[in-house]
Motif scaffolding. Structure first.
Motif, PDB file in Angstrom:
ATOM      1  N   ALA A   2     -50.748   7.892-111.106  1.00 21.59           N
ATOM      2  CA  ALA A   2     -51.320   6.834-110.383  1.00 21.59           C
ATOM      3  C   ALA A   2     -50.714   6.655-108.781  1.00 21.59           C
ATOM      4  O   ALA A   2     -51.491   6.820-107.711  1.00 21.59           O
ATOM      5  CB  ALA A   2     -50.970   5.308-110.680  1.00 21.59           C
ATOM      6  N   GLN A   3     -49.581   6.808-108.169  1.00 20.77           N
ATOM      7  CA  GLN A   3     -49.103   6.472-107.192  1.00 20.77           C
ATOM      8  C   GLN A   3     -49.211   8.311-106.688  1.00 20.77           C
ATOM      9  O   GLN A   3     -49.802   7.488-104.887  1.00 20.77           O
ATOM     10  CB  GLN A   3     -47.472   7.099-107.129  1.00 20.77           C
ATOM     11  CG  GLN A   3     -46.638   5.740-107.776  1.00 20.77           C
ATOM     12  CD  GLN A   3     -45.075   5.311-108.079  1.00 20.77           C
ATOM     13  OE1 GLN A   3     -44.430   6.264-107.291  1.00 20.77           O
ATOM     14  NE2 GLN A   3     -44.866   5.213-109.668  1.00 20.77           N
ATOM     15  N   ASP A   4     -49.394   9.339-107.555  1.00 23.52           N
ATOM     16  CA  ASP A   4     -49.929  11.001-106.544  1.00 23.52           C
ATOM     17  C   ASP A   4     -51.257  10.786-105.363  1.00 23.52           C
ATOM     18  O   ASP A   4     -51.200  10.738-104.630  1.00 23.52           O
ATOM     19  CB  ASP A   4     -49.959  11.948-107.422  1.00 23.52           C
ATOM     20  CG  ASP A   4     -48.738  11.882-107.362  1.00 23.52           C
ATOM     21  OD1 ASP A   4     -47.579  11.549-107.113  1.00 23.52           O
ATOM     22  OD2 ASP A   4     -47.975  13.166-108.951  1.00 23.52           O
ATOM     23  N   HIS A  45     -54.149  -5.674 -98.242  1.00 22.40           N
ATOM     24  CA  HIS A  45     -53.182  -4.057 -98.856  1.00 22.40           C
ATOM     25  C   HIS A  45     -53.536  -3.714-100.074  1.00 22.40           C
ATOM     26  O   HIS A  45     -54.519  -4.512-100.373  1.00 22.40           O
ATOM     27  CB  HIS A  45     -51.842  -5.073 -98.723  1.00 22.40           C
ATOM     28  CG  HIS A  45     -52.240  -6.116 -99.101  1.00 22.40           C
ATOM     29  ND1 HIS A  45     -51.978  -7.547 -98.766  1.00 22.40           N
ATOM     30  CD2 HIS A  45     -51.311  -6.692-100.452  1.00 22.40           C
ATOM     31  CE1 HIS A  45     -52.066  -8.610-100.176  1.00 22.40           C
ATOM     32  NE2 HIS A  45     -51.303  -8.008-101.216  1.00 22.40           N
ATOM     33  N   SER A  46     -52.380  -2.727-100.433  1.00 22.53           N
ATOM     34  CA  SER A  46     -52.960  -1.968-101.138  1.00 22.53           C
ATOM     35  C   SER A  46     -52.128  -2.730-102.577  1.00 22.53           C
ATOM     36  O   SER A  46     -50.930  -3.344-102.015  1.00 22.53           O
ATOM     37  CB  SER A  46     -52.782  -0.839-101.720  1.00 22.53           C
ATOM     38  OG  SER A  46     -51.764   0.085-100.614  1.00 22.53           O
ATOM     39  N   LEU A  47     -52.235  -2.615-104.182  1.00 22.12           N
ATOM     40  CA  LEU A  47     -51.507  -2.952-104.269  1.00 22.12           C
ATOM     41  C   LEU A  47     -50.258  -1.384-105.052  1.00 22.12           C
ATOM     42  O   LEU A  47     -51.001  -1.044-104.632  1.00 22.12           O
ATOM     43  CB  LEU A  47     -51.973  -2.747-106.316  1.00 22.12           C
ATOM     44  CG  LEU A  47     -53.206  -3.933-106.409  1.00 22.12           C
ATOM     45  CD1 LEU A  47     -54.123  -3.672-107.159  1.00 22.12           C
ATOM     46  CD2 LEU A  47     -52.556  -5.357-106.298  1.00 22.12           C
ATOM     47  N   ASP A  48     -49.498  -2.176-105.800  1.00 20.78           N
ATOM     48  CA  ASP A  48     -48.409  -0.933-105.696  1.00 20.78           C
ATOM     49  C   ASP A  48     -48.918  -0.710-107.660  1.00 20.78           C
ATOM     50  O   ASP A  48     -48.433  -1.308-108.015  1.00 20.78           O
ATOM     51  CB  ASP A  48     -46.957  -1.762-105.431  1.00 20.78           C
ATOM     52  CG  ASP A  48     -46.630  -1.828-104.011  1.00 20.78           C
ATOM     53  OD1 ASP A  48     -47.228  -1.447-102.754  1.00 20.78           O
ATOM     54  OD2 ASP A  48     -45.632  -2.919-103.197  1.00 20.78           O
ATOM     55  N   VAL A  49     -47.389   0.244-107.215  1.00 19.26           N
ATOM     56  CA  VAL A  49     -47.528   0.988-109.117  1.00 19.26           C
ATOM     57  C   VAL A  49     -45.825   0.452-109.534  1.00 19.26           C
ATOM     58  O   VAL A  49     -44.876   0.526-108.829  1.00 19.26           O
ATOM     59  CB  VAL A  49     -47.424   2.226-109.004  1.00 19.26           C
ATOM     60  CG1 VAL A  49     -46.913   2.848-110.923  1.00 19.26           C
ATOM     61  CG2 VAL A  49     -48.802   2.280-109.142  1.00 19.26           C
ATOM     62  N   GLU A  50     -45.611  -1.134-110.392  1.00 14.58           N
ATOM     63  CA  GLU A  50     -44.387  -0.587-111.326  1.00 14.58           C
ATOM     64  C   GLU A  50     -43.958  -0.138-112.357  1.00 14.58           C
ATOM     65  O   GLU A  50     -44.902  -1.420-112.955  1.00 14.58           O
ATOM     66  CB  GLU A  50     -43.597  -2.242-110.515  1.00 14.58           C
ATOM     67  CG  GLU A  50     -43.560  -2.037-109.209  1.00 14.58           C
ATOM     68  CD  GLU A  50     -42.729  -3.927-108.922  1.00 14.58           C
ATOM     69  OE1 GLU A  50     -42.393  -4.656-108.774  1.00 14.58           O
ATOM     70  OE2 GLU A  50     -42.922  -4.317-107.680  1.00 14.58           O
ATOM     71  N   PRO A  51     -42.572  -0.128-113.204  1.00 12.42           N
ATOM     72  CA  PRO A  51     -41.576   0.589-111.809  1.00 12.42           C
ATOM     73  C   PRO A  51     -42.352   1.901-111.190  1.00 12.42           C
ATOM     74  O   PRO A  51     -43.065   2.662-111.023  1.00 12.42           O
ATOM     75  CB  PRO A  51     -40.316   1.077-112.928  1.00 12.42           C
ATOM     76  CG  PRO A  51     -41.532   0.946-113.949  1.00 12.42           C
ATOM     77  CD  PRO A  51     -42.616   0.269-114.539  1.00 12.42           C
ATOM     78  N   GLU A  52     -41.833   1.857-110.412  1.00 16.28           N
ATOM     79  CA  GLU A  52     -41.857   3.484-109.414  1.00 16.28           C
ATOM     80  C   GLU A  52     -41.375   4.473-110.572  1.00 16.28           C
ATOM     81  O   GLU A  52     -42.414   5.711-110.182  1.00 16.28           O
ATOM     82  CB  GLU A  52     -41.155   3.162-107.899  1.00 16.28           C
ATOM     83  CG  GLU A  52     -41.497   2.299-107.119  1.00 16.28           C
ATOM     84  CD  GLU A  52     -40.752   2.795-106.192  1.00 16.28           C
ATOM     85  OE1 GLU A  52     -40.545   3.856-105.559  1.00 16.28           O
ATOM     86  OE2 GLU A  52     -40.560   1.380-105.065  1.00 16.28           O
ATOM     87  N   LEU A  84     -55.275   8.579-101.897  1.00 16.53           N
ATOM     88  CA  LEU A  84     -56.187   8.454-101.254  1.00 16.53           C
ATOM     89  C   LEU A  84     -55.991   7.759 -99.717  1.00 16.53           C
ATOM     90  O   LEU A  84     -57.007   7.377 -98.666  1.00 16.53           O
ATOM     91  CB  LEU A  84     -57.025   7.294-101.759  1.00 16.53           C
ATOM     92  CG  LEU A  84     -57.374   7.655-103.393  1.00 16.53           C
ATOM     93  CD1 LEU A  84     -57.623   7.086-103.867  1.00 16.53           C
ATOM     94  CD2 LEU A  84     -58.804   8.620-102.522  1.00 16.53           C
ATOM     95  N   LEU A  85     -54.098   7.083 -99.509  1.00 17.20           N
ATOM     96  CA  LEU A  85     -54.087   6.261 -97.823  1.00 17.20           C
ATOM     97  C   LEU A  85     -54.472   7.653 -97.285  1.00 17.20           C
ATOM     98  O   LEU A  85     -54.230   7.552 -96.324  1.00 17.20           O
ATOM     99  CB  LEU A  85     -52.928   5.986 -98.221  1.00 17.20           C
ATOM    100  CG  LEU A  85     -51.817   5.716 -97.635  1.00 17.20           C
ATOM    101  CD1 LEU A  85     -52.627   4.194 -96.704  1.00 17.20           C
ATOM    102  CD2 LEU A  85     -50.370   5.562 -97.198  1.00 17.20           C
ATOM    103  N   TYR A 129     -58.685   8.846 -96.964  1.00 14.22           N
ATOM    104  CA  TYR A 129     -59.302   7.535 -97.092  1.00 14.22           C
ATOM    105  C   TYR A 129     -58.808   6.262 -96.711  1.00 14.22           C
ATOM    106  O   TYR A 129     -59.604   5.340 -95.950  1.00 14.22           O
ATOM    107  CB  TYR A 129     -60.033   7.205 -98.021  1.00 14.22           C
ATOM    108  CG  TYR A 129     -60.818   9.169 -98.689  1.00 14.22           C
ATOM    109  CD1 TYR A 129     -61.559   9.641 -98.414  1.00 14.22           C
ATOM    110  CD2 TYR A 129     -59.946   9.942 -99.937  1.00 14.22           C
ATOM    111  CE1 TYR A 129     -62.211  10.945 -98.295  1.00 14.22           C
ATOM    112  CE2 TYR A 129     -60.265  10.888 -99.977  1.00 14.22           C
ATOM    113  CZ  TYR A 129     -61.807  11.250-100.029  1.00 14.22           C
ATOM    114  OH  TYR A 129     -62.369  12.179 -99.997  1.00 14.22           O
ATOM    115  N   GLY A 130     -58.059   6.158 -97.003  1.00 11.24           N
ATOM    116  CA  GLY A 130     -57.537   4.327 -97.056  1.00 11.24           C
ATOM    117  C   GLY A 130     -56.519   3.472 -97.829  1.00 11.24           C
ATOM    118  O   GLY A 130     -56.329   4.780 -98.972  1.00 11.24           O
ATOM    119  N   ARG A 131     -56.220   2.470 -98.122  1.00 11.05           N
ATOM    120  CA  ARG A 131     -55.381   1.702 -98.809  1.00 11.05           C
ATOM    121  C   ARG A 131     -56.819   1.893-100.203  1.00 11.05           C
ATOM    122  O   ARG A 131     -57.477   1.216-100.310  1.00 11.05           O
ATOM    123  CB  ARG A 131     -54.971   0.819 -98.678  1.00 11.05           C
ATOM    124  CG  ARG A 131     -53.722   0.527 -97.187  1.00 11.05           C
ATOM    125  CD  ARG A 131     -53.833  -0.554 -97.029  1.00 11.05           C
ATOM    126  NE  ARG A 131     -53.018  -0.745 -95.631  1.00 11.05           N
ATOM    127  CZ  ARG A 131     -53.292  -1.214 -94.674  1.00 11.05           C
ATOM    128  NH1 ARG A 131     -54.637  -1.912 -94.323  1.00 11.05           N
ATOM    129  NH2 ARG A 131     -52.046  -1.195 -93.895  1.00 11.05           N
TER     130      ARG A 131
END
Length: 124
Positions: free
Chosen positions: A62-64, A88-95, A69-70, A73-75
Motif C-alpha cells: 500500500a505504501q509503495d 491531504h492523503s491518508l497514511d498507512v499505520e503502522p509503517e 502514485l504521488l 499523479y498526486g496524493r
C-alpha cells in the motif's frame, strides 16, 4: 486444492487488498495496476531476504503504491474525514507492522483497514 506457498498467499492477499482500495477510489487504471505489480515483485524479493516480514506485506505494498502514485499523479487516497483545509492523503499505520490501516494523521483517526476503503467511499 491450493498449493501456493505462504509467501505467494501473502503476496496475493496484499495485491488484492491494495487493488480493492484502488477500485474503491476509482483509480484502478491499467497503469496504476502496473504499479501494484511492480511493488509485489519488489516485495517478493524483500520478504525472501527477510521471511519474518511476511505479515507486513499489505502495508508495504500500500505504501509503495501510494508513493508511486504521488510521484506520477498526486496524493492518494485523499482523506474523506477532513472537510476543511487543504486536501491531504491518508497514511498507512503502522509503517512496518501487521494489521495495516489507513489513518488521517491530521484528525488522529483510523479510517479503514488496508483493503477496506470501499465502504468509506460509498462502495461495496
Amino acid at each position: 486444492m491450493d498449493h501456493a506457498t505462504p509467501l505467494e498467499q501473502a503476496l496475493h492477499a496484499a495485491r488484492a487488498l491494495v487493488l480493492a482500495d484502488l477500485v474503491a477510489g476509482e483509480v484502478a487504471e491499467a497503469d496504476v495496476v502496473s504499479l501494484v505489480e511492480d511493488s509485489v515483485t519488489h516485495r517478493r524479493w524483500w520478504v525472501e531476504q527477510w521471511p519474518e516480514g511476511v505479515d507486513y506485506l499489505a502495508g508495504l505494498v500500500a505504501q509503495d503504491v501510494q508513493d508511486a502514485l504521488l510521484e506520477k499523479y498526486g496524493r492518494w487516497p485523499l482523506c474523506p474525514v477532513c472537510a476543511h483545509g487543504d486536501p491531504h492523503s491518508l497514511d498507512v499505520e503502522p509503517e512496518l507492522g501487521p494489521d495495516p490501516h489507513w489513518v488521517c494523521s491530521e484528525a488522529g483517526v483510523r479510517v479503514a483497514a488496508v483493503g477496506g476503503l470501499g465502504p468509506v467511499f460509498g462502495r461495496r
